[in-house]
Design a protein around this motif. Structure first.
Motif, mmCIF file in Angstrom:
data_model
loop_
_atom_site.group_PDB
_atom_site.id
_atom_site.type_symbol
_atom_site.label_atom_id
_atom_site.label_comp_id
_atom_site.label_asym_id
_atom_site.label_seq_id
_atom_site.Cartn_x
_atom_site.Cartn_y
_atom_site.Cartn_z
ATOM 1 N N ALA A 24 12.453 -19.273 0.585
ATOM 2 C CA ALA A 24 13.245 -19.407 -0.860
ATOM 3 C C ALA A 24 12.682 -19.649 -1.985
ATOM 4 O O ALA A 24 13.171 -19.194 -2.975
ATOM 5 C CB ALA A 24 14.433 -20.424 -0.389
ATOM 6 N N VAL A 25 11.539 -20.446 -1.772
ATOM 7 C CA VAL A 25 10.671 -20.947 -2.812
ATOM 8 C C VAL A 25 9.340 -20.344 -2.974
ATOM 9 O O VAL A 25 8.600 -20.563 -2.210
ATOM 10 C CB VAL A 25 11.074 -22.394 -2.954
ATOM 11 C CG1 VAL A 25 10.139 -22.998 -4.158
ATOM 12 C CG2 VAL A 25 12.115 -22.808 -2.991
ATOM 13 N N GLY A 26 9.025 -19.337 -3.909
ATOM 14 C CA GLY A 26 7.739 -18.762 -3.899
ATOM 15 C C GLY A 26 7.839 -17.800 -5.375
ATOM 16 O O GLY A 26 8.868 -17.937 -5.916
ATOM 17 N N PHE A 27 6.767 -17.193 -5.245
ATOM 18 C CA PHE A 27 6.761 -16.251 -6.468
ATOM 19 C C PHE A 27 5.567 -15.138 -6.306
ATOM 20 O O PHE A 27 4.891 -15.250 -5.390
ATOM 21 C CB PHE A 27 6.334 -16.954 -7.584
ATOM 22 C CG PHE A 27 5.235 -17.747 -7.715
ATOM 23 C CD1 PHE A 27 4.145 -17.193 -8.405
ATOM 24 C CD2 PHE A 27 5.135 -19.016 -7.145
ATOM 25 C CE1 PHE A 27 2.891 -17.924 -8.412
ATOM 26 C CE2 PHE A 27 3.871 -19.847 -7.319
ATOM 27 C CZ PHE A 27 2.886 -19.140 -7.687
ATOM 28 N N THR A 28 5.613 -14.171 -7.090
ATOM 29 C CA THR A 28 4.644 -13.041 -7.187
ATOM 30 C C THR A 28 3.912 -12.856 -8.424
ATOM 31 O O THR A 28 4.371 -13.251 -9.390
ATOM 32 C CB THR A 28 5.147 -11.766 -6.720
ATOM 33 O OG1 THR A 28 6.128 -11.823 -5.465
ATOM 34 C CG2 THR A 28 4.257 -10.806 -6.649
ATOM 35 N N VAL A 29 2.436 -13.036 -8.233
ATOM 36 C CA VAL A 29 1.810 -12.735 -9.446
ATOM 37 C C VAL A 29 1.384 -11.443 -9.396
ATOM 38 O O VAL A 29 0.619 -10.766 -8.364
ATOM 39 C CB VAL A 29 0.404 -13.666 -9.428
ATOM 40 C CG1 VAL A 29 -0.474 -13.631 -10.668
ATOM 41 C CG2 VAL A 29 0.937 -15.312 -9.155
ATOM 42 N N PRO A 30 1.760 -10.559 -10.420
ATOM 43 C CA PRO A 30 1.459 -9.035 -10.363
ATOM 44 C C PRO A 30 -0.106 -8.859 -10.779
ATOM 45 O O PRO A 30 -0.625 -9.799 -10.946
ATOM 46 C CB PRO A 30 2.424 -8.597 -11.535
ATOM 47 C CG PRO A 30 2.791 -9.649 -12.353
ATOM 48 C CD PRO A 30 2.679 -10.882 -11.463
ATOM 49 N N PRO A 31 -0.256 -7.679 -10.347
ATOM 50 C CA PRO A 31 -1.781 -7.457 -10.304
ATOM 51 C C PRO A 31 -2.344 -7.588 -11.999
ATOM 52 O O PRO A 31 -3.576 -8.018 -12.081
ATOM 53 C CB PRO A 31 -1.922 -5.718 -10.156
ATOM 54 C CG PRO A 31 -0.727 -5.706 -9.167
ATOM 55 C CD PRO A 31 0.250 -6.756 -9.515
ATOM 56 N N ASP A 32 -1.457 -7.330 -12.888
ATOM 57 C CA ASP A 32 -2.179 -7.354 -14.308
ATOM 58 C C ASP A 32 -2.246 -8.873 -14.649
ATOM 59 O O ASP A 32 -3.531 -9.098 -15.199
ATOM 60 C CB ASP A 32 -1.152 -6.846 -15.323
ATOM 61 C CG ASP A 32 -0.039 -7.167 -15.314
ATOM 62 O OD1 ASP A 32 0.708 -7.556 -14.411
ATOM 63 O OD2 ASP A 32 0.698 -6.991 -16.325
ATOM 64 N N ALA A 33 -1.478 -9.738 -14.050
ATOM 65 C CA ALA A 33 -1.725 -11.074 -14.303
ATOM 66 C C ALA A 33 -2.916 -11.767 -13.666
ATOM 67 O O ALA A 33 -3.650 -12.683 -14.127
ATOM 68 C CB ALA A 33 -0.400 -11.907 -13.963
ATOM 69 N N VAL A 34 -2.984 -11.316 -12.416
ATOM 70 C CA VAL A 34 -4.102 -11.621 -11.625
ATOM 71 C C VAL A 34 -5.523 -11.187 -12.247
ATOM 72 O O VAL A 34 -6.434 -12.065 -12.468
ATOM 73 C CB VAL A 34 -3.957 -10.813 -10.007
ATOM 74 C CG1 VAL A 34 -5.546 -11.317 -9.329
ATOM 75 C CG2 VAL A 34 -2.995 -11.657 -9.170
ATOM 76 N N ARG A 35 -5.590 -10.004 -12.791
ATOM 77 C CA ARG A 35 -6.610 -9.298 -13.479
ATOM 78 C C ARG A 35 -6.986 -10.426 -14.761
ATOM 79 O O ARG A 35 -8.210 -10.811 -14.907
ATOM 80 C CB ARG A 35 -6.344 -8.054 -14.048
ATOM 81 C CG ARG A 35 -7.583 -7.340 -14.486
ATOM 82 C CD ARG A 35 -7.388 -5.989 -14.705
ATOM 83 N NE ARG A 35 -6.008 -5.403 -15.043
ATOM 84 C CZ ARG A 35 -5.310 -4.715 -14.009
ATOM 85 N NH1 ARG A 35 -5.949 -4.572 -12.936
ATOM 86 N NH2 ARG A 35 -3.975 -4.364 -14.437
ATOM 87 N N GLY A 36 -5.849 -10.971 -15.360
ATOM 88 C CA GLY A 36 -6.086 -11.762 -16.437
ATOM 89 C C GLY A 36 -6.643 -12.953 -15.848
ATOM 90 O O GLY A 36 -7.561 -13.997 -16.502
ATOM 91 N N MET A 37 -6.238 -13.607 -14.838
ATOM 92 C CA MET A 37 -6.736 -14.826 -14.162
ATOM 93 C C MET A 37 -8.231 -14.798 -13.998
ATOM 94 O O MET A 37 -8.790 -15.925 -14.064
ATOM 95 C CB MET A 37 -5.955 -15.119 -12.993
ATOM 96 C CG MET A 37 -4.212 -15.622 -13.212
ATOM 97 S SD MET A 37 -3.596 -15.776 -11.804
ATOM 98 C CE MET A 37 -2.946 -17.437 -11.999
ATOM 99 N N LYS A 38 -8.642 -13.561 -13.459
ATOM 100 C CA LYS A 38 -9.712 -13.449 -13.072
ATOM 101 C C LYS A 38 -10.920 -13.462 -14.168
ATOM 102 O O LYS A 38 -12.047 -13.885 -14.007
ATOM 103 C CB LYS A 38 -9.953 -12.403 -12.183
ATOM 104 C CG LYS A 38 -9.479 -12.427 -10.838
ATOM 105 C CD LYS A 38 -9.271 -11.099 -9.851
ATOM 106 C CE LYS A 38 -10.508 -10.794 -9.347
ATOM 107 N NZ LYS A 38 -10.378 -9.491 -8.623
ATOM 108 N N GLY A 39 -10.260 -12.908 -15.492
ATOM 109 C CA GLY A 39 -11.243 -12.611 -16.402
ATOM 110 C C GLY A 39 -10.758 -13.073 -17.674
ATOM 111 O O GLY A 39 -11.733 -12.965 -18.592
ATOM 112 N N GLY A 40 -9.640 -13.720 -17.887
ATOM 113 C CA GLY A 40 -9.423 -14.370 -18.948
ATOM 114 C C GLY A 40 -8.608 -15.717 -18.975
ATOM 115 O O GLY A 40 -8.800 -16.345 -17.839
ATOM 116 N N GLU A 41 -7.593 -15.887 -19.709
ATOM 117 C CA GLU A 41 -6.872 -16.969 -19.520
ATOM 118 C C GLU A 41 -5.590 -16.795 -18.502
ATOM 119 O O GLU A 41 -5.155 -15.768 -18.451
ATOM 120 C CB GLU A 41 -6.293 -17.395 -20.706
ATOM 121 C CG GLU A 41 -7.046 -17.447 -21.740
ATOM 122 C CD GLU A 41 -7.932 -19.081 -21.641
ATOM 123 O OE1 GLU A 41 -7.414 -19.837 -21.170
ATOM 124 O OE2 GLU A 41 -9.146 -18.786 -21.984
#
Length: 141
Positions: free
Chosen positions: A120-137
């Motif tokens: 019931a408590v969780g979330f999804t980090v979409p691919p574009d956000a993951v890409r940003g986390m890997k290479g940017g802010e």
């Protein structure tokens, strides 16, 4: 999986889960939670057991399919969160703890991350956000 009553109750098992619940209810800012998440240990379900001293070559983590067909690396905020999921995916019966940053950086291009799938408590980090986390802010270290 989400209709399963085992996933309905969410009692925090650690500090990260207390923060997750606070972010889920709006008591904590999402950006602040993600900064804490970036510095935290998470659990992955994998297809084989290995010693901590071993390099985990050939070990496959549980990757689920998102609504748009994208791969989503399944990440759990506590090892116990993954155990009910192993009933649906028995080939991923082993849990390993890693940093969230390591988990994010281990994804391939076009892959997202799903935190606490089925719960019931969780979330999804979409691919574009993951890409940003890997290479940017935000920068994960």
């Amino acid at each position: 999986m989400s209709n399963d009553t085992r996933f309905a109750e969410f009692e925090p098992l650690n500090d990260l889960e207390q923060d997750l619940l606070a972010a889920h209810t709006g008591e904590m800012d999402t950006v602040e939670f993600m900064q804490r998440m970036a510095e935290s240990q998470v659990a992955l379900l994998v297809d084989q057991e290995f010693a901590e001293s071993q390099h985990p070559e050939g070990v496959q983590p549980l990757v689920l399919q998102g609504d748009d067909g994208e791969g989503l690396l399944a990440v759990f905020t506590a090892p116990a969160r993954g155990y009910p999921v192993t009933e649906e995916h028995p080939e991923f019966a082993f849990s390993v703890e890693v940093s969230f940053a390591w988990a994010v950086h281990s994804t391939w291009d076009g892959m997202g991350v799903v935190v606490n799938p089925g719960w019931a408590v969780g979330f999804t980090v979409p691919p574009d956000a993951v890409r940003g986390m890997k290479g940017g802010e935000p920068r994960l270290q």
